[in-house]
Design a protein around this motif. Structure first.
Motif, PDB file in Angstrom:
ATOM      1  N   LEU A   1       0.863  -1.178   0.000  1.00 38.21           N
ATOM      2  CA  LEU A   1       0.000   0.000   0.000  1.00 38.21           C
ATOM      3  C   LEU A   1       0.899   1.227   0.000  1.00 38.21           C
ATOM      4  O   LEU A   1       1.703   1.403   0.912  1.00 38.21           O
ATOM      5  CB  LEU A   1      -0.898  -0.001   1.239  1.00 38.21           C
ATOM      6  N   VAL A   2       0.768   2.054  -1.025  1.00 38.73           N
ATOM      7  CA  VAL A   2       1.571   3.268  -1.106  1.00 38.73           C
ATOM      8  C   VAL A   2       0.764   4.438  -0.551  1.00 38.73           C
ATOM      9  O   VAL A   2      -0.470   4.430  -0.565  1.00 38.73           O
ATOM     10  CB  VAL A   2       2.027   3.568  -2.559  1.00 38.73           C
ATOM     11  N   HIS A   3       1.477   5.424  -0.056  1.00 32.16           N
ATOM     12  CA  HIS A   3       0.821   6.589   0.522  1.00 32.16           C
ATOM     13  C   HIS A   3       0.073   7.374  -0.551  1.00 32.16           C
ATOM     14  O   HIS A   3       0.521   7.479  -1.685  1.00 32.16           O
ATOM     15  CB  HIS A   3       1.849   7.497   1.200  1.00 32.16           C
ATOM     16  N   ARG A   4      -1.111   7.874  -0.174  1.00 33.10           N
ATOM     17  CA  ARG A   4      -1.927   8.719  -1.041  1.00 33.10           C
ATOM     18  C   ARG A   4      -2.884   9.495  -0.152  1.00 33.10           C
ATOM     19  O   ARG A   4      -3.053   9.174   1.028  1.00 33.10           O
ATOM     20  CB  ARG A   4      -2.645   7.895  -2.100  1.00 33.10           C
ATOM     21  N   PRO A   5      -3.540  10.515  -0.662  1.00 32.81           N
ATOM     22  CA  PRO A   5      -4.430  11.316   0.190  1.00 32.81           C
ATOM     23  C   PRO A   5      -5.719  10.602   0.608  1.00 32.81           C
ATOM     24  O   PRO A   5      -6.272  10.894   1.656  1.00 32.81           O
ATOM     25  CB  PRO A   5      -4.758  12.548  -0.649  1.00 32.81           C
ATOM     26  N   ALA A   6      -6.211   9.673  -0.181  1.00 34.27           N
ATOM     27  CA  ALA A   6      -7.480   9.001   0.117  1.00 34.27           C
ATOM     28  C   ALA A   6      -7.299   7.961   1.221  1.00 34.27           C
ATOM     29  O   ALA A   6      -6.282   7.280   1.286  1.00 34.27           O
ATOM     30  CB  ALA A   6      -8.016   8.326  -1.146  1.00 34.27           C
TER      31      ALA A   6
ATOM     32  N   SER B   1     -12.014 -10.405  12.536  1.00 30.38           N
ATOM     33  CA  SER B   1     -11.267 -10.502  11.283  1.00 30.38           C
ATOM     34  C   SER B   1     -11.366  -9.193  10.519  1.00 30.38           C
ATOM     35  O   SER B   1     -12.308  -8.426  10.715  1.00 30.38           O
ATOM     36  CB  SER B   1     -11.801 -11.648  10.421  1.00 30.38           C
ATOM     37  N   TYR B   2     -10.379  -8.975   9.644  1.00 34.14           N
ATOM     38  CA  TYR B   2     -10.302  -7.709   8.922  1.00 34.14           C
ATOM     39  C   TYR B   2      -9.823  -7.930   7.498  1.00 34.14           C
ATOM     40  O   TYR B   2      -9.068  -8.866   7.226  1.00 34.14           O
ATOM     41  CB  TYR B   2      -9.251  -6.764   9.530  1.00 34.14           C
ATOM     42  N   GLU B   3     -10.210  -7.009   6.633  1.00 41.59           N
ATOM     43  CA  GLU B   3      -9.589  -6.824   5.326  1.00 41.59           C
ATOM     44  C   GLU B   3      -9.316  -5.335   5.176  1.00 41.59           C
ATOM     45  O   GLU B   3     -10.209  -4.513   5.414  1.00 41.59           O
ATOM     46  CB  GLU B   3     -10.497  -7.274   4.186  1.00 41.59           C
ATOM     47  N   ILE B   4      -8.094  -5.015   4.819  1.00 38.88           N
ATOM     48  CA  ILE B   4      -7.729  -3.643   4.479  1.00 38.88           C
ATOM     49  C   ILE B   4      -7.663  -3.608   2.971  1.00 38.88           C
ATOM     50  O   ILE B   4      -6.890  -4.361   2.362  1.00 38.88           O
ATOM     51  CB  ILE B   4      -6.379  -3.243   5.105  1.00 38.88           C
ATOM     52  N   LYS B   5      -8.501  -2.746   2.353  1.00 38.82           N
ATOM     53  CA  LYS B   5      -8.629  -2.827   0.900  1.00 38.82           C
ATOM     54  C   LYS B   5      -9.133  -1.531   0.291  1.00 38.82           C
ATOM     55  O   LYS B   5      -9.557  -0.609   0.983  1.00 38.82           O
ATOM     56  CB  LYS B   5      -9.563  -3.959   0.532  1.00 38.82           C
ATOM     57  N   ASP B   6      -9.094  -1.518  -1.024  1.00 32.41           N
ATOM     58  CA  ASP B   6      -9.689  -0.473  -1.839  1.00 32.41           C
ATOM     59  C   ASP B   6     -10.634  -1.146  -2.821  1.00 32.41           C
ATOM     60  O   ASP B   6     -10.388  -2.271  -3.249  1.00 32.41           O
ATOM     61  CB  ASP B   6      -8.636   0.273  -2.667  1.00 32.41           C
ATOM     62  N   THR B   7     -11.697  -0.450  -3.180  1.00 34.07           N
ATOM     63  CA  THR B   7     -12.593  -0.922  -4.223  1.00 34.07           C
ATOM     64  C   THR B   7     -12.658   0.157  -5.307  1.00 34.07           C
ATOM     65  O   THR B   7     -13.031   1.295  -5.021  1.00 34.07           O
ATOM     66  CB  THR B   7     -14.003  -1.199  -3.671  1.00 34.07           C
ATOM     67  N   ALA B   8     -12.281  -0.217  -6.525  1.00 35.45           N
ATOM     68  CA  ALA B   8     -12.293   0.716  -7.651  1.00 35.45           C
ATOM     69  C   ALA B   8     -13.729   0.970  -8.102  1.00 35.45           C
ATOM     70  O   ALA B   8     -14.654   0.236  -7.731  1.00 35.45           O
ATOM     71  CB  ALA B   8     -11.468   0.155  -8.811  1.00 35.45           C
ATOM     72  N   GLU B   9     -13.904   1.988  -8.904  1.00 34.60           N
ATOM     73  CA  GLU B   9     -15.243   2.342  -9.395  1.00 34.60           C
ATOM     74  C   GLU B   9     -15.883   1.203 -10.178  1.00 34.60           C
ATOM     75  O   GLU B   9     -17.102   1.053 -10.180  1.00 34.60           O
ATOM     76  CB  GLU B   9     -15.171   3.602 -10.259  1.00 34.60           C
ATOM     77  N   ASP B  10     -15.061   0.368 -10.833  1.00 31.62           N
ATOM     78  CA  ASP B  10     -15.603  -0.755 -11.599  1.00 31.62           C
ATOM     79  C   ASP B  10     -15.891  -1.974 -10.726  1.00 31.62           C
ATOM     80  O   ASP B  10     -16.291  -3.022 -11.217  1.00 31.62           O
ATOM     81  CB  ASP B  10     -14.665  -1.125 -12.748  1.00 31.62           C
ATOM     82  N   GLY B  11     -15.656  -1.841  -9.388  1.00 35.75           N
ATOM     83  CA  GLY B  11     -15.921  -2.942  -8.467  1.00 35.75           C
ATOM     84  C   GLY B  11     -14.727  -3.832  -8.182  1.00 35.75           C
ATOM     85  O   GLY B  11     -14.805  -4.715  -7.337  1.00 35.75           O
ATOM     86  N   THR B  12     -13.623  -3.609  -8.865  1.00 34.07           N
ATOM     87  CA  THR B  12     -12.418  -4.396  -8.639  1.00 34.07           C
ATOM     88  C   THR B  12     -11.834  -4.062  -7.262  1.00 34.07           C
ATOM     89  O   THR B  12     -11.693  -2.893  -6.907  1.00 34.07           O
ATOM     90  CB  THR B  12     -11.356  -4.095  -9.720  1.00 34.07           C
ATOM     91  N   GLU B  13     -11.519  -5.099  -6.500  1.00 33.25           N
ATOM     92  CA  GLU B  13     -10.957  -4.902  -5.169  1.00 33.25           C
ATOM     93  C   GLU B  13      -9.461  -5.172  -5.167  1.00 33.25           C
ATOM     94  O   GLU B  13      -8.988  -6.097  -5.830  1.00 33.25           O
ATOM     95  CB  GLU B  13     -11.609  -5.837  -4.155  1.00 33.25           C
ATOM     96  N   THR B  14      -8.735  -4.377  -4.405  1.00 30.59           N
ATOM     97  CA  THR B  14      -7.336  -4.636  -4.092  1.00 30.59           C
ATOM     98  C   THR B  14      -7.263  -4.845  -2.593  1.00 30.59           C
ATOM     99  O   THR B  14      -7.561  -3.929  -1.818  1.00 30.59           O
ATOM    100  CB  THR B  14      -6.434  -3.452  -4.497  1.00 30.59           C
ATOM    101  N   VAL B  15      -6.914  -6.051  -2.175  1.00 35.87           N
ATOM    102  CA  VAL B  15      -6.785  -6.370  -0.750  1.00 35.87           C
ATOM    103  C   VAL B  15      -5.311  -6.268  -0.392  1.00 35.87           C
ATOM    104  O   VAL B  15      -4.478  -6.962  -0.968  1.00 35.87           O
ATOM    105  CB  VAL B  15      -7.337  -7.774  -0.428  1.00 35.87           C
ATOM    106  N   TYR B  16      -5.007  -5.408   0.571  1.00 38.90           N
ATOM    107  CA  TYR B  16      -3.630  -5.213   1.017  1.00 38.90           C
ATOM    108  C   TYR B  16      -3.288  -6.146   2.166  1.00 38.90           C
ATOM    109  O   TYR B  16      -2.178  -6.662   2.238  1.00 38.90           O
ATOM    110  CB  TYR B  16      -3.413  -3.760   1.449  1.00 38.90           C
TER     111      TYR B  16
END
Length: 148
Positions: free
Chosen positions: A67-72, A91-106
Motif C-alpha cells: 500500500l503506497v501513501h496517497r491522500p485518500a 477478522s479484517y480486510e484492508i482494501k480499496d474498491t475501484a469504481e468498476d468494483g475491482t478490489e485490491t486487498v492489502y
C-alpha cells in the motif's frame, strides 16, 4: 454477513524507506478499526463494556499487496468469526474498491480480543449485551463458531 466499515486515513509518517506503508503500521490501522467497532459502535448500540478494558491475545496478519501513501483513506472491513465465553475473534480486510468494483486487498488479518476487568486485573466473560452486539457481525460460513 454484516461488516463494520472504517475509512482509515493514511499519514505521511506511515511510509517506510521503500515508499509504502510499513508492515508495523498495519497493526495500528487494525487497532483504529477495532476501536471504532468495539468501543464506539458497540457503545452506541448499548454494549459499551469493551471500552472499560480489553486486551489483544493474538494477531495474525497476511500481507497481500503493498500500500503506497496517497491522500485518500483505505477501507477496513471488520467482522466477527468466533465468539467464545471470554474472547472474540475479529477478522479484517484492508482494501480499496475501484469504481468498476475491482478490489485490491492489502491485508487480511484477525485478532483474538479478551475482555479485561482493569479493576481486578484479570479477564472477564463476554456479557449478554456484548454477545448480542457481536452476533450482528458474525461471519455467515462454516468457519464461524458461536459459543453460548
Amino acid at each position: 454477513m454484516a461488516r463494520h466499515i472504517y475509512a482509515c486515513p493514511l499519514r505521511w509518517s506511515d511510509m517506510d524507506a521503500f515508499g509504502h506503508v510499513n508492515n508495523v503500521v498495519f497493526l495500528r490501522y487494525l487497532e483504529e478499526a477495532r476501536i471504532d467497532f468495539m468501543f464506539t459502535q458497540a457503545a452506541e448500540a448499548g454494549a459499551g463494556e469493551f471500552a472499560g478494558g480489553s486486551v489483544v491475545a493474538r494477531h495474525e496478519i497476511d500481507y497481500k499487496f503493498p500500500l503506497v501513501h496517497r491522500p485518500a483513506p483505505v477501507t477496513i472491513e471488520t467482522w466477527v468469526t468466533k465468539i467464545g465465553a471470554a474472547s472474540v475473534t475479529v477478522s479484517y480486510e484492508i482494501k480499496d474498491t475501484a469504481e468498476d468494483g475491482t478490489e485490491t486487498v492489502y491485508v487480511r488479518a484477525s485478532s483474538v480480543v479478551v475482555p479485561f476487568d482493569l479493576q481486578v486485573g484479570r479477564p472477564r466473560r463476554i456479557s449478554k449485551v456484548e454477545h448480542a452486539f457481536l452476533s450482528r457481525f458474525i461471519e455467515d460460513s462454516d468457519r464461524a463458531k458461536v459459543a453460548a
